[in-house]
Design an enzyme around this catalytic site. Sequence first.
Site, short mmCIF file in Angstrom:
data_model
loop_
_atom_site.label_atom_id
_atom_site.label_comp_id
_atom_site.label_asym_id
_atom_site.label_seq_id
_atom_site.Cartn_x
_atom_site.Cartn_y
_atom_site.Cartn_z
N SER A 11 102.57 -58.33 188.81
CA SER A 11 103.29 -58.55 187.56
C SER A 11 103.67 -60.02 187.51
CB SER A 11 104.50 -57.61 187.52
OG SER A 11 105.13 -57.68 186.27
N HIS A 38 100.46 -56.69 184.95
CA HIS A 38 101.22 -56.53 183.70
C HIS A 38 101.01 -57.76 182.82
CE1 HIS A 38 104.26 -53.94 186.21
NE2 HIS A 38 103.12 -53.30 185.97
N ASP A 129 106.98 -50.74 189.81
CA ASP A 129 105.67 -50.16 189.54
C ASP A 129 104.80 -50.30 190.80
OD1 ASP A 129 103.68 -48.94 188.13
OD2 ASP A 129 103.11 -50.70 186.95
#
Length: 456
Positions: A11, A38, A129
Amino acid sequence: MPLFLAGIGASAGGLEAVRALLSHLPLTRKLAYVVAQHQAADFNAQKLVDLVQPNCPLRVEVAQSGRTLLPDHVYWLPAGQDGRVDGKVLLLAPGSGVSKPSVDSLLQSLATNFGSRALGVILSGAGGDGVLGCRAIQAAGGLTMAQSPETARFPGMPTAAIQAGVVDRILDAEKMGNLLLQRLTDREAPPGMATLLELVQRATGVDFRGYKEETLQRRLQRRLNGLKLPGLEAYFELVRRRPEELSQLQQDFLVSLSGFFRDPECFAALSGELKAWLLHHRGPVRVWVPACATGEEVYSLAMLLVEMLGAEQASQRCSLEACDLNSVALETARRGIYSAEAVSKLEPTRLQRHFVSTGNGYRVSELLRSMCRFQQQDVLTAPIPERLDLISCRNLLIYLQSGLQGELLRRFRKSLRPGGLLFLAPSETTGTVGATLFTPVDKQHRLYRSRGGLSA
Ligand SMILES: C[S@@+](CC[C@H](N)C(=O)[O-])C[C@H]1O[C@@H](n2cnc3c(N)ncnc32)[C@H](O)[C@@H]1O
């Protein structure tokens, strides 16, 4: 040649780490990669690919839905899309979570489809995540690694996975390529493993020799990391001083992860089959769930039966016997109390019908508990109940070598009544031995019928 698949989750601050990882990757002709980083919904992933490709010896491309994965290729998931694999095919769908693409859904699908050939990598990013995905990969016998938090621009994601205990190795991004390579080539047990397994058997009575060595090795490595020991020699030394350590290792060899209606589409297929059978069957319904872990699978089956037969009939006619080796997991199963997170995916009507709120959790109803019995037993040696209508044995065969799988399937066949059902997990099949013992009812959802008639 079987394909291995690595899912790379990142991310914020992840680009730098992904670049460092990808530029040190060897060509293997065995390993493909999918990157879930992401990105803002309007971002153009091609820009990232163009940045990374010049320093990467593999082919890097923006992922397209429906493509078959090829070794030595890196597939970058586009903005706003979640990616999952189905066999060797990569599928894309509009992302549903807060962060897209979802690292968890990618890694969970790797675990289901690639089992011990799945690799999960967590790089820089904020949030959690990837935790669920790494847990699934570990449970399927795959390998997980996280970027060392001190080298990550945003340490949140690797730290969350490490703290959740779902990471096998922690290292710098540029060193991950070597470990991936090792994983493909070095799948032999290190010297000493056979001796260790013998010691475990003598101390606990549990024989792990027919289990897949790579899974045991990784569980052992975790234990060594936890104890801060450099290797097996030092571990043997510790065991000489503290023989009770072997019982702890035995528990650590077992991965007791479960969930309610895990793989819902498989439970839907089973439900259809049971419903059709119950239309003409009036007698007792006998179910056995070996390797039940914390009990969610057993209670899911009991819920289906109550929903089909009604409370009174179900309580009178249905018995669900379950067992596991893990005493801690069984304690949870017997208490039948689960966290709000554990029940969060249940349909609200089911939650309302089958659970009672305890304030900080949910307890399965007295009715369900009265139908289910949990025992601490070794599936490989304990007698199996007879004339069973259904054996639900999910996520146990994946830990066993094929010889032991075949042996267990033969015993299952003997304990099922003719035409009785066998329900496995998506990453398991009955294999070549099982093909002579069972006929598929629904191959995709791993539902089989014992050969030898359809009598009820
Ligand atoms: C991943 S869990 C599966 C849980 C559940 N069946 C499911 O699919 O949700 C695997 C379980 O197998 C159990 N297990 C492994 N070997 C076993 C054995 N020989 N006898 C009984 N249980 C065993 C472990 O303790 C662990 O709880």
